[in-house]
Design a protein around this motif. Structure first.
Motif, mmCIF file in Angstrom:
data_model
loop_
_atom_site.group_PDB
_atom_site.id
_atom_site.type_symbol
_atom_site.label_atom_id
_atom_site.label_comp_id
_atom_site.label_asym_id
_atom_site.label_seq_id
_atom_site.Cartn_x
_atom_site.Cartn_y
_atom_site.Cartn_z
ATOM 1 N N LEU A 112 1.032 -1.132 -0.050
ATOM 2 C CA LEU A 112 0.085 0.003 0.049
ATOM 3 C C LEU A 112 0.921 1.252 -0.003
ATOM 4 C CD1 LEU A 112 -2.569 -1.061 2.614
ATOM 5 C CD2 LEU A 112 -2.903 -1.489 0.396
ATOM 6 N N SER A 113 0.276 2.419 -0.095
ATOM 7 C CA SER A 113 0.910 3.480 -0.091
ATOM 8 C C SER A 113 -0.074 4.745 0.415
ATOM 9 C CB SER A 113 1.451 3.970 -1.534
ATOM 10 O OG SER A 113 2.503 5.254 -1.247
ATOM 11 N N ASN A 114 0.591 5.434 1.398
ATOM 12 C CA ASN A 114 -0.459 6.639 1.892
ATOM 13 C C ASN A 114 -1.772 6.103 2.520
ATOM 14 O OD1 ASN A 114 1.160 8.942 0.812
ATOM 15 N ND2 ASN A 114 0.600 8.107 -1.285
ATOM 16 N N PHE A 115 -1.283 4.784 3.183
ATOM 17 C CA PHE A 115 -2.490 4.325 4.209
ATOM 18 C C PHE A 115 -2.211 4.739 5.470
ATOM 19 C CE2 PHE A 115 -5.556 1.517 1.820
ATOM 20 C CZ PHE A 115 -5.274 1.755 0.545
ATOM 21 N N TRP A 116 -2.918 5.765 5.993
ATOM 22 C CA TRP A 116 -2.796 6.173 7.199
ATOM 23 C C TRP A 116 -3.463 5.348 8.418
ATOM 24 C CZ3 TRP A 116 1.417 9.521 8.383
ATOM 25 C CH2 TRP A 116 1.878 9.982 7.344
ATOM 26 N N THR A 117 -3.481 5.343 9.563
ATOM 27 C CA THR A 117 -3.450 4.359 10.511
ATOM 28 C C THR A 117 -5.144 3.792 10.395
ATOM 29 O OG1 THR A 117 -2.365 5.513 12.336
ATOM 30 C CG2 THR A 117 -3.753 3.627 13.115
ATOM 31 N N GLU A 118 -6.236 4.362 10.246
ATOM 32 C CA GLU A 118 -7.498 3.898 10.136
ATOM 33 C C GLU A 118 -7.792 2.943 9.057
ATOM 34 O OE1 GLU A 118 -10.988 6.794 10.511
ATOM 35 O OE2 GLU A 118 -9.896 7.480 12.116
ATOM 36 N N GLU A 119 -7.005 3.721 7.687
ATOM 37 C CA GLU A 119 -7.319 2.953 6.656
ATOM 38 C C GLU A 119 -6.321 1.579 6.547
ATOM 39 O OE1 GLU A 119 -5.695 6.507 4.887
ATOM 40 O OE2 GLU A 119 -7.898 7.214 4.013
ATOM 41 N N LEU A 120 -5.336 1.846 7.082
ATOM 42 C CA LEU A 120 -4.116 0.525 7.220
ATOM 43 C C LEU A 120 -4.692 -0.476 8.001
ATOM 44 C CD1 LEU A 120 -1.638 -0.642 6.416
ATOM 45 C CD2 LEU A 120 -0.709 0.463 8.433
ATOM 46 N N GLU A 121 -5.632 -0.115 8.969
ATOM 47 C CA GLU A 121 -6.144 -1.013 9.991
ATOM 48 C C GLU A 121 -7.409 -1.702 9.347
ATOM 49 O OE1 GLU A 121 -6.695 1.264 13.515
ATOM 50 O OE2 GLU A 121 -5.089 0.071 14.306
ATOM 51 N N ALA A 122 -8.141 -0.966 8.309
ATOM 52 C CA ALA A 122 -9.396 -1.303 7.650
ATOM 53 C C ALA A 122 -8.752 -2.212 6.658
ATOM 54 C CB ALA A 122 -10.126 -0.084 7.101
ATOM 55 N N TRP A 123 -7.945 -1.938 6.000
ATOM 56 C CA TRP A 123 -7.534 -2.850 4.749
ATOM 57 C C TRP A 123 -6.706 -4.106 5.451
ATOM 58 C CZ3 TRP A 123 -6.791 -2.095 -0.462
ATOM 59 C CH2 TRP A 123 -6.165 -3.117 -0.997
ATOM 60 N N LEU A 124 -6.198 -4.219 6.549
ATOM 61 C CA LEU A 124 -5.772 -5.408 7.286
ATOM 62 C C LEU A 124 -6.665 -6.441 7.394
ATOM 63 C CD1 LEU A 124 -2.619 -3.935 9.083
ATOM 64 C CD2 LEU A 124 -2.547 -5.403 7.129
ATOM 65 N N SER A 125 -8.068 -5.855 7.535
ATOM 66 C CA SER A 125 -8.986 -6.810 8.003
ATOM 67 C C SER A 125 -9.711 -7.438 6.815
ATOM 68 C CB SER A 125 -10.113 -6.109 8.697
ATOM 69 O OG SER A 125 -10.724 -5.047 7.934
ATOM 70 N N VAL A 126 -9.306 -7.073 5.471
ATOM 71 C CA VAL A 126 -9.676 -7.674 4.343
ATOM 72 C C VAL A 126 -8.614 -8.057 3.429
ATOM 73 C CG1 VAL A 126 -11.651 -6.327 4.264
ATOM 74 C CG2 VAL A 126 -9.679 -5.570 2.806
ATOM 75 N N GLY A 127 -7.488 -7.922 3.581
ATOM 76 C CA GLY A 127 -6.373 -8.108 2.716
ATOM 77 C C GLY A 127 -4.858 -8.197 3.093
ATOM 78 N N GLU A 128 -3.941 -8.845 2.594
ATOM 79 C CA GLU A 128 -2.528 -9.191 2.969
ATOM 80 C C GLU A 128 -1.644 -8.142 2.292
ATOM 81 O OE1 GLU A 128 -0.843 -12.637 3.592
ATOM 82 O OE2 GLU A 128 -2.404 -13.208 4.796
ATOM 83 N N ILE A 129 -0.679 -7.682 3.099
ATOM 84 C CA ILE A 129 0.212 -6.919 2.293
ATOM 85 C C ILE A 129 1.706 -6.929 3.064
ATOM 86 C CG2 ILE A 129 -1.379 -4.811 1.601
ATOM 87 C CD1 ILE A 129 -0.086 -3.490 4.543
ATOM 88 N N VAL A 130 2.636 -6.641 2.291
ATOM 89 C CA VAL A 130 3.948 -6.902 2.482
ATOM 90 C C VAL A 130 4.733 -5.474 3.045
ATOM 91 C CG1 VAL A 130 4.303 -9.181 1.488
ATOM 92 C CG2 VAL A 130 5.201 -6.966 0.589
#
Ligand SMILES: NC(=O)c1ccc[n+]([C@@H]2O[C@H](COP(=O)([O-])OP(=O)(O)OC[C@H]3O[C@@H](n4cnc5c(N)ncnc54)[C@H](OP(=O)(O)O)[C@@H]3O)[C@@H](O)[C@H]2O)c1
Length: 369
Positions: free
Chosen positions: A152-170
């Motif tokens: 990801l890029s430019n994902f701040w805390t809330e968005e990052l946490e929301a993404w982590l509940s649906v997808g994998e990232i490195v």
């Protein structure tokens, strides 16, 4: 050059990578020959991590990277970004719908002259598209072998946490330099805890901390730093005074200023690597030396002492007109006149001018509220 593993992937990346926004022309034109020489010099000197984006120069940076690495593809960890298509007038927006992402990956593969991308990054969140939809499309591309890992890029805390509940990232690619230290609060600890690599972008603050600018420096045509608030007025003068305070320490360490800031960035806990941009092979030669080793704790403390004692206005608010509002899966969405969509507070209506923080993308709560 030191190499580190990026998050939970099997990618080993040089701590100093090469960013190609400048090669796409963001800081004034760079000829193709010079751009190719810059990328090839980086590879010769041990840089194996190249970061680009489909929108840098509207495809041009990817085309040049593709040409530069064609005969050396296996030596490169190739990262690009998507989810920011542009229209026929070159106006970029953020759109991470499944179809857009799949098309964007195919177009990037063609421009990069390769059949796989090592790290495919969502350039910035799209507040109108559910993250699940984008994550599923990326998983489909990963299974098809077109991309190896998702970042990801430019994902701040809330968005990052929301993404982590649906997808994998490195990885998460974020701004980080002497003046833009927002990620130290929550992002770095969260990424550390979840074993997500952090890729530091604009590590030289667009060349400011390379130490060659003076109060009279002018930016040429097409150089978007001319409009960037940190390069203007008191904020700029104070930044230059800070640089003069750092210069003797860089000399004592036997480093150039660019090497000082880059080594500081890669030595901070939780940062995997920095991706300074460069326009000439000589800049690459300067920057790679920063990656020979990290700073020891007491060296970091001496730099931090100077940074803490300096009072530098960090200027990054920009007025932006909101042309349309609608509701998205994570709250109210504003379409800015520049073409990008952002999550906005409830008080924002179409027609208002908001102050946007151009580092975090956040809308200031106070203006017009
Ligand atoms: N994910 C995102 O949203 C995002 C946003 C921005 C950037 N990025 C990525 O991060 C990379 C780095 O950011 P950036 O390129 O914007 O800024 P940067 O790395 O902070 O600064 C790059 C600029 O500094 C100057 N420079 C570099 N090395 C130098 C040296 N040794 N001596 C003197 N000047 C030197 C060059 O410009 P001049 O010679 O003209 O001064 C160069 O274009 C980008 O290329 C891109 O890959 C990502």
């Amino acid at each position: 050059m030191e190499y580190r593993t990026l998050g939970r992937s099997d990618l080993r990346v040089s701590v100093i990578g090469l960013g190609t926004l400048a090669i796409g022309g963001a800081y004034g034109p760079v000829g193709e020959g010079q751009a190719l020489a810059t990328i090839r010099r980086a590879l010769d000197l041990g840089v194996n991590f190249i970061d680009t984006s489909d929108n840098y120069g509207l495809g041009r940076a990817e085309e040049i990277v593709g040409k530069a690495i064609q005969s050396r593809r296996d030596q490169v960890v190739l990262a690009t970004k998507g989810g920011t298509p542009w229209d026929e007038r070159g106006r970029i927006t953020n759109d991470c719908r499944a179809g857009t992402i799949i098309e964007a990956v195919e177009a990037s593969l063609r421009r990069l002259r390769t059949d796989y991308i090592d790290l495919y990054q969502i350039h910035l969140p799209d507040p109108e598209t559910p993250f699940e939809e984008t994550a599923l499309a990326l998983e489909q591309l990963r299974k098809a072998g077109k991309i190896r890992y998702v970042g990801l890029s430019n994902f701040w805390t809330e968005e990052l946490e929301a993404w982590l509940s649906v997808g994998e990232i490195v990885s998460n690619q974020m701004p980080y330099n002497f003046l833009h230290r927002d990620i130290e609060g929550k992002i770095l600890p969260l990424c550390w805890e979840r074993k997500i690599g952090v890729i530091a972008y604009t590590p030289l603050l667009m060349g400011l901390f390379a130490g060659k600018l003076t109060p009279d420096s002018q930016f040429g045509q097409g150089d978007h730093r001319a409009a960037y608030p940190q390069f203007q007025g008191e904020a700029f003068r104070q930044s230059l005074r800070l640089i003069e305070r750092l210069r003797p320490l860089a000399e004592e360490f036997g480093l150039t200023l660019a090497q000082l800031v880059l080594r500081w960035v890669i030595s901070r806990p939780g940062v995997t690597c920095a991706i300074p941009g460069a326009k000439h092979p000589e800049q690459v030669e300067d920057n790679v030396r920063a990656g020979e080793k990290s700073f020891a704790e007491e060296e970091l403390e001496r730099i931090d002492g100077i940074l803490e004692a300096a009072s530098v206005e960090v200027s990054r608010g920009m007025p932006m007109k909101v042309v349309e509002v609608c509701s998205g899966p994570r709250g109210k969405v504003g379409l800015l006149a520049m073409g990008i969509k952002v999550g906005v507070p409830d008080w924002v209506e179409a027609g208002v001018v908001v102050q946007m923080d151009i580092v975090t993308g956040q809308i200031a709560e106070t203006d017009g509220g």
